[in-house]
Design an enzyme around this catalytic site. Structure first.
Site, PDB file in Angstrom:
ATOM      1  N   LYS A  77       0.847  -1.192   0.000  1.00 16.54           N
ATOM      2  CA  LYS A  77       0.000   0.000   0.000  1.00 16.54           C
ATOM      3  C   LYS A  77       0.879   1.237   0.000  1.00 16.54           C
ATOM      4  CE  LYS A  77      -4.078   1.835   0.026  1.00 16.54           C
ATOM      5  NZ  LYS A  77      -3.588   2.782  -1.005  1.00 16.54           N
ATOM      6  N   LYS A 101       4.669   2.870   8.475  1.00 14.00           N
ATOM      7  CA  LYS A 101       3.444   3.640   8.742  1.00 14.00           C
ATOM      8  C   LYS A 101       2.237   2.719   8.899  1.00 14.00           C
ATOM      9  CE  LYS A 101       3.031   7.287   6.275  1.00 14.00           C
ATOM     10  NZ  LYS A 101       2.796   8.218   5.151  1.00 14.00           N
ATOM     11  N   LYS A 113       5.407   1.809  -2.914  1.00 16.36           N
ATOM     12  CA  LYS A 113       5.378   3.188  -3.411  1.00 16.36           C
ATOM     13  C   LYS A 113       5.696   3.160  -4.895  1.00 16.36           C
ATOM     14  CE  LYS A 113       4.663   7.338  -1.592  1.00 16.36           C
ATOM     15  NZ  LYS A 113       3.727   7.665  -0.504  1.00 16.36           N
ATOM     16  N   THR A 197      -5.430  13.028   5.460  1.00 16.88           N
ATOM     17  CA  THR A 197      -4.046  13.176   5.904  1.00 16.88           C
ATOM     18  C   THR A 197      -3.894  14.420   6.766  1.00 16.88           C
ATOM     19  OG1 THR A 197      -3.308  12.083   3.872  1.00 16.88           O
ATOM     20  CG2 THR A 197      -1.645  13.219   5.182  1.00 16.88           C
ATOM     21  N   ASN A 228      -2.799  19.740  -0.187  1.00 20.81           N
ATOM     22  CA  ASN A 228      -3.890  19.032   0.475  1.00 20.81           C
ATOM     23  C   ASN A 228      -3.627  18.811   1.960  1.00 20.81           C
ATOM     24  OD1 ASN A 228      -6.356  17.542   0.526  1.00 20.81           O
ATOM     25  ND2 ASN A 228      -5.171  15.662   0.545  1.00 20.81           N
ATOM     26  N   SER A 356      -7.686   5.413   3.314  1.00 24.82           N
ATOM     27  CA  SER A 356      -7.542   4.555   2.137  1.00 24.82           C
ATOM     28  C   SER A 356      -7.916   3.111   2.484  1.00 24.82           C
ATOM     29  CB  SER A 356      -6.097   4.602   1.625  1.00 24.82           C
ATOM     30  OG  SER A 356      -5.872   5.759   0.856  1.00 24.82           O
TER      31      SER A 356
END
Length: 423
Positions: A77, A101, A113, A197, A228, A356
């Site tokens: 992820k 994380k 990633k 976030t 954002n 997510s």
């Protein structure tokens, strides 16, 4: 045995920073330390060539990456970024941080990633769509709803996720909404995802301030990066009594010691594309941003921003890492010596991947929650994860980053030990 890698990182490069963080946590892993080398090596690195025909008829080639650092606790992820400075080493580090994380907040994911070395501002929308679809087709051999789930990151958004989802679905012959997160609501996206976030940065920051006996009312907030993450975090801090005294983005740096009107600033950014030229604050030199006095500093731009030299100049009580890897190891050492608390990225900005996860779960069940339900679940997970990390830091008398890595690495390596090695 020594670490062997096909990149040669320095201590303060992204991958070097990640490796130094693993080194710091090793003494706290106990018997699980025998597995620690698996954290220093990505499971899989895919480098792809992305040829597209430009609007003028010429053929351009771009280099893309998808790195799966760990799949031990679940599918990979992590986001996909489009940026002219993207490198394999950077994507490796970002994938490693995603492993940490996801485990720090106890999500059932590994870390991954992706990225493309491109300046998306130089492409038309049609060229951007071609780039996205070809990239998705190239990495399609390793992604999927139960394999690896991309998401937005720097210079990517819901539209790009829609193109990725559609491309993958066409290639497998069935609509697969769960292959990416951060999608438009109409395609299985989740309410609350866009603000998640930034909301997580605020929630964790509020919890840290409580434990530091630092009042939120009147607190001076400085934010680097007003996209954002930074803008949402700033908006929530101001809504809870703080004042925004400095902001920096790609268009410049502005300061107002009395506090800026956040609604006016957001309106200005929406109209002009950045904070530069905002009439409700004074323009200052970009490097002078690090001299502004604040109670909370939120680096929410790119990695490697708080170097040792800048750390010597920072006047704040608390650093909330909204970006991934914004503080170098040398910079963090300076901040620690000066008594400045750093809430690391792997917990501070984990709100996005948490929602997510909610989106992914909703896609599988085809049952969607309200935004209030999303925010309540997000706050509960973030507060619980931060509490566990804070208590771990107090127990071992270590920095919050080392505590977060201790919690996360223990979870990853316990799973690794229980799964064993195959064959």
């Amino acid at each position: 045995m020594p670490n062997v890698s096909f990149v040669s990182p320095t201590r303060n490069s992204p991958w070097g920073t990640y490796l130094s963080q693993i080194d710091a946590v090793e003494p706290y892993l106990g018997h699980l330390g025998r597995w620690v080398e698996t954290l220093r090596r990505p499971k899989r690195c895919l480098i792809v060539d992305i040829p597209i025909e430009l609007d003028n008829g010429t053929i351009a080639h771009f280099e893309g990456y998808r790195v799966q650092h760990s799949l031990t606790r679940g599918p990979g992820k992590g986001g996909v970024r489009y940026h002219p400075d993207v490198t394999l080493e950077e994507v490796m580090a970002l994938s490693g941080w995603m492993t940490i994380k996801n485990a720090a907040v106890n999500l059932p994911y590994g870390g991954a990633k992706g990225g493309i070395r491109v300046d998306p501002k130089q492409l038309s929308e049609k060229e951007l769509e071609k780039l996205t679809r070809r990239y998705t087709s190239e990495i399609g051999i390793i992604i999927g709803p139960t394999q690896d789930i991309p998401a937005p990151d720097v210079n990517t958004n819901g539209k790009i996720m829609a193109w990725m989802m559609d491309t993958y679905s066409m290639n497998v012959g069935a609509t697969a909404t769960g292959v990416v997160t951060g999608k438009p609501i109409e395609l299985g996206g989740s309410l609350g995802r866009v603000a998640a976030t930034g909301r997580g940065v605020f929630v964790v920051g509020r919890e840290a301030m409580r434990r530091l006996n630092q009042p939120l009312e009147g607190a001076r907030i400085a934010v680097q990066g007003f996209g954002n993450v930074g803008s949402i975090a700033a908006k929530l801090f101001v809504a809870n009594g703080a004042k925004l005294v400095a902001v920096q983005d790609h268009t410049g740096t502005i300061q107002n010691d009395s506090g800026m009107d956040i609604a006016d600033l957001l309106d200005h950014v929406a109209k002009t594309g950045g904070v530069g030229g905002f009439k409700g604050a004074d323009k200052i030199d970009n490097e002078n941003f690090w001299d502004v006095k604040s109670d909370v500093l939120i680096p929410a731009a790119l990695e490697g921003q708080i170097t040792a030299e800048r750390a010597k100049r920072i006047h704040t009580k608390l650093v909330l890492e909204g970006a991934n890897g914004p503080t170098t190891p040398d910079g963090e050492d300076v901040l620690a010596d000066r008594g400045i608390v750093v809430v690391p990225d792997v917990i501070a900005n984990a709100g996005g991947v948490t929602v997510s996860y909610f989106e992914w779960v909703q896609d599988f069940s085809s049952f969607f929650w309200t935004e209030d339900e999303i925010n309540l679940r997000l706050d509960k997970i973030m507060i619980g994860a931060f509490k566990h990390i804070w208590e771990t830091a107090e127990q071992h008398k270590i920095k919050l980053r080392t505590a977060a890595f201790t919690v996360a690495c223990t979870r990853v390596l316990q799973a690794r030990e229980e799964r064993g090695l195959y064959p």
